[in-house]
Design a protein around this motif. Structure first.
Motif, short mmCIF file in Angstrom:
data_model
loop_
_atom_site.label_atom_id
_atom_site.label_comp_id
_atom_site.label_asym_id
_atom_site.label_seq_id
_atom_site.Cartn_x
_atom_site.Cartn_y
_atom_site.Cartn_z
N GLN A 213 19.10 1.28 -14.39
CA GLN A 213 18.66 2.40 -15.24
C GLN A 213 19.05 2.86 -16.85
OE1 GLN A 213 16.56 4.26 -16.35
NE2 GLN A 213 17.18 6.20 -17.09
N GLN A 214 20.42 2.83 -16.28
CA GLN A 214 21.94 3.26 -17.08
C GLN A 214 21.64 1.79 -18.55
OE1 GLN A 214 25.39 3.73 -15.14
NE2 GLN A 214 24.61 5.69 -13.76
N GLN A 215 21.90 0.92 -17.94
CA GLN A 215 21.40 -0.18 -19.04
C GLN A 215 20.50 -0.51 -20.21
OE1 GLN A 215 21.47 -3.86 -16.70
NE2 GLN A 215 23.88 -3.57 -16.20
N LEU A 216 18.72 0.22 -19.50
CA LEU A 216 17.94 0.90 -20.62
C LEU A 216 17.99 1.63 -21.45
CD1 LEU A 216 15.21 -0.53 -17.58
CD2 LEU A 216 16.14 -1.88 -19.86
N ALA A 217 18.68 3.07 -20.65
CA ALA A 217 18.42 3.65 -21.07
C ALA A 217 19.96 3.19 -23.03
CB ALA A 217 19.68 4.68 -20.83
N GLN A 218 20.36 2.66 -22.96
CA GLN A 218 21.11 2.47 -23.38
C GLN A 218 21.35 1.52 -24.92
OE1 GLN A 218 25.04 0.98 -21.79
NE2 GLN A 218 25.70 2.98 -21.17
N LEU A 219 19.88 0.62 -24.32
CA LEU A 219 19.18 0.14 -25.49
C LEU A 219 18.44 0.82 -26.93
CD1 LEU A 219 17.40 -2.47 -22.98
CD2 LEU A 219 19.84 -2.98 -24.74
N ALA A 220 18.91 0.79 -27.43
CA ALA A 220 17.55 0.81 -29.09
C ALA A 220 16.30 0.69 -29.09
CB ALA A 220 18.54 0.53 -30.19
N ALA A 221 15.63 1.61 -29.45
CA ALA A 221 13.87 1.07 -29.20
C ALA A 221 13.76 -0.21 -29.91
CB ALA A 221 13.36 2.94 -30.19
N GLY A 222 13.42 -1.10 -29.25
CA GLY A 222 12.86 -1.87 -29.69
C GLY A 222 13.20 -3.13 -29.27
N GLU A 223 14.69 -3.14 -28.57
CA GLU A 223 15.29 -4.15 -28.79
C GLU A 223 15.58 -4.96 -27.27
OE1 GLU A 223 19.67 -3.04 -27.70
OE2 GLU A 223 19.82 -2.21 -29.84
N ALA A 224 14.45 -4.75 -25.86
CA ALA A 224 13.64 -5.62 -25.39
C ALA A 224 12.13 -4.58 -24.81
CB ALA A 224 14.62 -4.66 -24.04
N GLU A 225 11.93 -5.65 -24.38
CA GLU A 225 10.17 -5.14 -24.48
C GLU A 225 9.80 -4.28 -22.67
OE1 GLU A 225 6.62 -8.32 -22.73
OE2 GLU A 225 8.05 -8.24 -23.10
N LEU A 226 10.80 -4.40 -22.17
CA LEU A 226 11.00 -3.34 -20.99
C LEU A 226 11.86 -1.81 -21.58
CD1 LEU A 226 10.14 -2.97 -17.47
CD2 LEU A 226 12.59 -3.76 -17.36
N HIS B 1 0.76 -1.21 -0.17
CA HIS B 1 -0.23 -0.24 0.39
C HIS B 1 0.40 1.34 0.09
CE1 HIS B 1 0.63 -1.50 3.99
NE2 HIS B 1 1.01 0.15 4.54
N ASP B 2 2.27 1.02 0.63
CA ASP B 2 3.42 2.51 0.03
C ASP B 2 3.78 2.43 -1.30
OD1 ASP B 2 4.33 0.21 0.19
OD2 ASP B 2 6.42 0.53 1.69
N ALA B 3 3.34 1.84 -1.83
CA ALA B 3 3.87 1.48 -3.25
C ALA B 3 4.37 3.40 -4.34
CB ALA B 3 3.25 0.66 -4.37
N GLN B 4 5.34 2.99 -4.67
CA GLN B 4 5.01 4.57 -5.71
C GLN B 4 4.86 3.70 -7.31
OE1 GLN B 4 8.32 7.17 -5.02
NE2 GLN B 4 8.64 6.54 -2.98
N VAL B 5 4.02 4.14 -7.88
CA VAL B 5 4.81 3.78 -9.16
C VAL B 5 4.72 4.57 -10.10
CG1 VAL B 5 2.60 2.94 -11.36
CG2 VAL B 5 2.02 2.32 -8.94
N GLN B 6 5.87 4.44 -10.90
CA GLN B 6 6.81 5.67 -11.87
C GLN B 6 7.61 4.95 -12.75
OE1 GLN B 6 9.14 7.90 -9.35
NE2 GLN B 6 8.13 7.28 -7.18
N THR B 7 8.23 5.44 -13.41
CA THR B 7 9.42 4.62 -14.66
C THR B 7 10.52 5.04 -13.43
OG1 THR B 7 10.58 6.91 -15.03
CG2 THR B 7 8.28 5.74 -16.10
N LEU B 8 11.36 3.28 -14.23
CA LEU B 8 12.92 3.82 -12.97
C LEU B 8 13.47 5.20 -13.13
CD1 LEU B 8 14.75 1.75 -11.48
CD2 LEU B 8 15.72 0.72 -14.69
#
Length: 276
Positions: A148-161, A102-109
């Protein structure tokens, strides 16, 4: 959309645990319910050809199968899924005090890691949606920033996340027990304990009446769909909601429960008006 009240189950033959598939076969045969078995290719976007596409088809199998059936559009009556309803953000809105996190925050990484949290602080993180992009886990903020740094380096469409994916961040909880409940038409059809003190310990007997009363009260307050699966937990001496799952792709810890669930879903569908 189909225009008949004939109920036809479509059960995935590949990838299902053998006891689960055997229990479905037995239940459907003994109850005289029309059914077929299909093979669903992982990550394919094509739905297998069906024997009775005009019927009300109830799908059970992998996430690939249920999503393809959902996207098809003709089988809405037997695909109990709504991507907007099956999210942690939606559960927080409807069950703000009953939810374990119930204390959760919903947001992007990116948004979360930009906040001034201590690098060694620990957070439980999981996807907001029901697609199970990754398993929920406890991570330190330093690990989250590296991710977060790893995800930022991925090109669009390379990963579902992606960096724009909504995640759920909450404080870690110590859970004593967990249960799985199958809900049909607002009623609890089957319940089983599947976790005890961090270990897989299945029991259909350890289902307290006050737990069932809690589940029923939560279902009276809100239901994400007419048929769904609800996981609950015992933590800090009280019962909590953990999450909901789409019935069409959720596993059974106790195959013996499948017959009751098949009967309840089929009966509920037969009671609904025939679409025209």
């Amino acid at each position: 959309m189909n225009s008949t009240n004939e109920i036809h189950w479509v059960v995935q033959r590949n990838l299902l645990p053998a006891p689960t598939l055997a229990a479905f076969r037995q239940a459907l045969q003994q109850q005289g319910i029309s059914h077929e078995e299909v093979v669903s290719v992982p990550f394919s976007r094509e739905l297998p050809e069906l024997q009775k596409p005009w019927a009300t088809c109830v799908f059970y199998g992998s996430t690939t199968l249920l999503l393809n059936a959902y996207r098809d559009g003709r089988y809405a009556a037997g695909v109990f899924y709504d991507p907007a309803a099956f999210t942690m953000a939606n559960y927080l809105a409807h069950w703000p005090t009953q939810l374990l996190n119930h204390d959760a925050q919903v947001q992007t990484l990116a948004s979360f890691t930009a906040q001034p949290h201590p690098l060694d602080s620990q957070w439980f993180v999981r996807p907001n949606d029901d697609t199970k992009t990754f398993a929920g886990q406890v991570l330190r903020v330093a690990q989250l920033r590296a991710w977060q740094q790893q995800l930022a380096q991925l090109a669009a469409g390379e990963a579902e996340l992606t960096p724009d994916s909504l995640l759920v961040f909450s404080s870690p909880k110590v859970i004593e027990k967990e249960w799985r409940h199958f809900i049909v038409g607002g009623q609890v059809v089957s319940s089983v304990r599947y976790q005890w003190r961090g270990e897989l310990r299945v029991s259909a007997q350890d289902v307290p009446t006050d737990l069932l009363a809690f589940v029923q009260a939560c279902c009276t307050a809100y239901q994400p769909h007419a048929v769904f699966v609800l996981d609950t937990a015992l933590a800090d001496g009280q019962y909590w909601l953990v999450e909901c799952n789409c019935f069409n792709g959720t596993g059974f810890y106790e195959p013996a429960a499948i017959a009751d669930v098949v009967a309840a879903v089929t009966q509920w569908l037969r009671s609904q008006p025939v679409p025209v």
